[in-house]
Every structure is written in C-alpha cells, then in structure tokens.
Enzyme design. Sequence first.
Site, mmCIF file in Angstrom:
data_model
loop_
_atom_site.group_PDB
_atom_site.id
_atom_site.type_symbol
_atom_site.label_atom_id
_atom_site.label_comp_id
_atom_site.label_asym_id
_atom_site.label_seq_id
_atom_site.Cartn_x
_atom_site.Cartn_y
_atom_site.Cartn_z
ATOM 1 N N HIS A 116 56.133 37.962 58.432
ATOM 2 C CA HIS A 116 54.856 38.783 57.647
ATOM 3 C C HIS A 116 54.633 39.156 58.977
ATOM 4 C CE1 HIS A 116 51.548 36.966 55.750
ATOM 5 N NE2 HIS A 116 52.331 37.101 54.922
ATOM 6 N N SER A 140 57.476 39.432 50.074
ATOM 7 C CA SER A 140 57.166 37.867 50.286
ATOM 8 C C SER A 140 58.308 37.365 49.640
ATOM 9 C CB SER A 140 55.697 38.515 50.172
ATOM 10 O OG SER A 140 54.985 37.048 49.431
ATOM 11 N N MET A 175 46.161 44.793 47.497
ATOM 12 C CA MET A 175 46.005 43.065 46.421
ATOM 13 C C MET A 175 47.230 43.364 46.652
ATOM 14 S SD MET A 175 45.907 44.983 42.844
ATOM 15 C CE MET A 175 48.452 44.991 42.036
ATOM 16 N N ALA A 176 47.062 41.414 46.976
ATOM 17 C CA ALA A 176 48.867 41.582 45.655
ATOM 18 C C ALA A 176 48.976 41.288 44.333
ATOM 19 C CB ALA A 176 48.857 39.460 46.212
ATOM 20 N N GLY A 306 37.479 47.600 48.747
ATOM 21 C CA GLY A 306 36.861 47.420 50.200
ATOM 22 C C GLY A 306 35.249 46.983 50.534
HETATM 23 P P1 NAI Z 1 41.732 40.558 46.223
HETATM 24 O O1 NAI Z 1 41.880 39.538 44.950
HETATM 25 O O2 NAI Z 1 40.540 39.849 47.167
HETATM 26 O O3 NAI Z 1 41.003 42.135 46.332
HETATM 27 C C1 NAI Z 1 41.514 43.012 45.732
HETATM 28 C C2 NAI Z 1 40.775 44.681 45.767
HETATM 29 O O4 NAI Z 1 40.305 44.115 45.194
HETATM 30 C C3 NAI Z 1 40.850 44.061 46.886
HETATM 31 O O5 NAI Z 1 40.453 45.525 47.028
HETATM 32 C C4 NAI Z 1 38.830 43.740 46.939
HETATM 33 O O6 NAI Z 1 38.532 45.190 47.782
HETATM 34 C C5 NAI Z 1 38.810 44.707 45.032
HETATM 35 N N1 NAI Z 1 38.279 43.865 44.710
HETATM 36 C C6 NAI Z 1 38.101 42.531 44.884
HETATM 37 N N2 NAI Z 1 36.195 42.261 44.473
HETATM 38 C C7 NAI Z 1 35.949 43.511 43.628
HETATM 39 C C8 NAI Z 1 34.887 43.429 43.078
HETATM 40 N N3 NAI Z 1 33.519 43.389 42.535
HETATM 41 N N4 NAI Z 1 34.794 45.401 43.136
HETATM 42 C C9 NAI Z 1 35.407 46.071 43.478
HETATM 43 N N5 NAI Z 1 36.458 45.705 44.252
HETATM 44 C C10 NAI Z 1 36.681 44.268 44.702
HETATM 45 O O7 NAI Z 1 43.078 40.498 47.083
HETATM 46 P P2 NAI Z 1 44.330 39.428 46.730
HETATM 47 O O8 NAI Z 1 45.296 40.214 46.019
HETATM 48 O O9 NAI Z 1 43.967 38.278 47.301
HETATM 49 O O10 NAI Z 1 45.167 39.438 48.349
HETATM 50 C C11 NAI Z 1 44.247 39.115 49.460
HETATM 51 C C12 NAI Z 1 45.547 39.870 50.946
HETATM 52 O O11 NAI Z 1 46.423 38.726 50.848
HETATM 53 C C13 NAI Z 1 45.536 41.066 50.925
HETATM 54 O O12 NAI Z 1 44.901 41.504 52.481
HETATM 55 C C14 NAI Z 1 47.284 41.673 50.658
HETATM 56 O O13 NAI Z 1 47.364 42.004 51.328
HETATM 57 C C15 NAI Z 1 47.793 40.044 51.159
HETATM 58 N N6 NAI Z 1 48.506 39.160 51.233
HETATM 59 C C16 NAI Z 1 49.477 40.034 52.282
HETATM 60 C C17 NAI Z 1 50.664 39.242 51.922
HETATM 61 C C18 NAI Z 1 52.571 39.222 52.694
HETATM 62 O O14 NAI Z 1 53.255 38.869 52.609
HETATM 63 N N7 NAI Z 1 52.098 39.804 53.533
HETATM 64 C C19 NAI Z 1 51.411 39.049 50.456
HETATM 65 C C20 NAI Z 1 49.816 38.612 49.700
HETATM 66 C C21 NAI Z 1 49.259 39.058 50.275
#
Ligand code: NAI
Length: 350
Positions: A116, A140, A175-176, A306
């Site tokens: 991961h 994932s 984002m996911a 971000g």
């Molecule tokens: P999230 O839903 O918290 O945010 C998604 C995007 O929307 C981000 O860029 C955030 O800055 C933007 N955002 C959120 N609210 C906002 C607003 N009010 N105004 C403007 N932009 C806004 O992210 P999510 O989908 O829950 O993912 C969380 C983390 O999980 C991420 O870092 C992702 O890389 C990680 N992840 C990793 C996985 C893996 O297997 N390595 C699998 C799934 C997710």
Amino acid sequence: MLVAREELKTLMKNKFVAAGLSEEHAEQTAEVLTWSSERGLHSHGEVRVEYYTERIAKGGITHDPQWTWEQTGPCSGMLDGDNGCGYPFAIKGLEYAMQMAKENGIGVVGVRRVSHTGALGYYTEMAAKNDLCLLTMCQSDPMVIPYGGAEPFYGTNPIAFGAPTADDRFVNFDMATTVQAWGKILDAKSAGRSIPDTWAVDVDGRPVTDPHMVNALVAIAGPKGYGLMMMVDILSGVLLGVPAGKNVSSMYHDLSEGRDLGHLHIVIDPARFAGLDAFKQHMSEVLDELSAVKPGPNADKVYYPGERALIRKAACDAAGGIEIVDSIYDYLTSDKLYINSWDHKNRFAE
Ligand code: NAI
C-alpha cells in the site's frame, strides 16, 4: 488526545522497526503517515499502523526487498519493489520520474509489486515542491461495485494531481474514485461514528449507516466514476503487468503474502510547455481568481484543491501536535506489535 508531531512519527516508526522493517523504510513510511495525519487524513495516518505492523511481522511486506530499476526509454521506466513497503518505493519511483522529466520534459514510472502506498497527496506535494506537475494513481483491493453490478470488482483506485504556483500555495487534488475512501470507513469505526447512507452498501447492496455492516463501496458519479476507476486500474495495473480488477489482492487477507500492487507516476515539467515562470505565475492568478469567486449557499469561500488540508496542517502546528484517538495512542505506546489481528479476515470483518 494531542500528540506532538515528532512523538507520533517516532512511535509509528518504532512499531515498524520492531516488526522487522529497515530503519530507512520505517522512517519514510512514518513520515508519510504523519504528513497525512497532520492534514486531517487520519484514515491514511496513525489508523493504519497496527495493520502495517502485523503485515510486516508476518512477512507480507518484504523486510529487505531486492528491488530493481529498468529505464525502458528516455521518459519511461519500471521500478519493481519485490513487495517491499509501498511508501519508500512510491517515493523512489517518483524520484526517477522527476529526474527523467527534468531531463526530457516528461517522466512516466511504473512502480510494480509493492504494498500500500497511502495518501497520494504526499507525492503530488513532493513534485510540486520540485516545480513539477504530477498525475499519480494506484490500485487498491476490490471493494467497489461496478456500475450496474452487484459484486465488488474494482478498488477505490485513487488518482491525484499536483501543480506548483509562484507562491507558497500548490494545487493538490487527491481523491479516491469512490464516494468515500475505505479509510474513512476505518475512521468511522475507530471513532465509533455512523456513516452517511450514500457511502456504501451491505451484502445485499442496500445503503448502510453502520460502518461495521459495509460490504462494498460505491463509485463517484455513476458510470463516469466507474470508467475513471477502470482507467486507474488499467494504467497502474494492466500496464505494469500486475494483477488487475477483481484479482487485485485484498489488504486484509493473508498478511504473510506480498500484495503485488501497482502505482503509476506521470511527471510533467512545465518548463517544456508554457515555461516554468509563466506557468507558476498563471497558476497563482488562477488560484486568486478562484478565491475571489462569490461563495455559494453553505460555503464560506471557494477553496482550491488541497487548501483545506494545508489549513488543517497549520492548525496542528499552532496546537503543537496532532489529535488522535486514545486507543491508538495506547496501542502505539504499548509493547505489543499488534493487539487486533486482521489476518485472514476479509476487509470488511472486524
Ligand atoms: P477527500 O474527499 O477528502 O478529498 C478529495 C479532494 O477534494 C481533495 O483534493 C480535497 O482537497 C478536495 N476537497 C475536499 N473538500 C473541498 C472543498 N470544500 N473545496 C475544494 N476542494 C475540496 O479525499 P478522499 O477521496 O476521501 O481520499 C482520501 C485519501 O485517501 C487521499 O489521500 C487518497 O489518495 C487516499 N486513498 C488511497 C488509497 C490507496 O490505496 N493508496 C485508496 C483510496 C484513497
């Protein structure tokens, strides 16, 4: 409770070293997890330590990986991580990709056979701080119903994009491809909270609010999110010659086996297009223009992707630490490698 950044990082690192990971890989992994926690991404921070520690202890993360690097063209290469810890190899792969982008304008690196790799925003921030744009994505484990289907097939397959500006801001869209990341379900479980009924479904495909009842997640935006998560799986899986789709390994099944995951970095050097200074200046102007947009109902302002994470990071700095749940601190300060075993349970079992 509030834990100082360096204390949290050291506690996490110590667990990984105690389980058998090298100092170097433990240090890098703990740094990315701390980075995530202080940006409010607890789902990809301290919440994961117990699981990683168990996987390291059981050999499902190679302690001394015999990794290989092959540059397959002026702008392309493959890094094989021998199923070592994902974070150090995602970082190493990005370093190769950034080097090729600086030399040739673009660098595309496939990081294959790793565990991961966590929150992708860490890598996009790293590229942006080096004056580069990064599009990054990874596989994932299958936990999302494909559009029109009734069984999990794809993972939450995240995708992220980062870009520098002329000031200390940078775009970090991360984002996911699901309505919510699986880590957010873990978050809700560890905090004893319910979840909105739009995040996930139970074994019969019905929406659920109890995080313990979750059997599958739901893609964003119907068939569009489904297509996007398929694209991520093709580029970070099929393209790299690792298992793809429903054959991607499960995070919580058999912690003694390597996961064979894929992760793709595409780095673009703005200097080869609009010119670095012009690009960065233009980006700053775009962010200023976005900030000046009149807020809609229920919004205090328009944030760029971000920005809110950086505000949360600044709040942690001001508070002198990161707020984590007590039970995780108790585990981290205990002398046990892990208390709750995940082994051979499916990902939804508790
Ligand atoms: P999230 O839903 O918290 O945010 C998604 C995007 O929307 C981000 O860029 C955030 O800055 C933007 N955002 C959120 N609210 C906002 C607003 N009010 N105004 C403007 N932009 C806004 O992210 P999510 O989908 O829950 O993912 C969380 C983390 O999980 C991420 O870092 C992702 O890389 C990680 N992840 C990793 C996985 C893996 O297997 N390595 C699998 C799934 C997710």
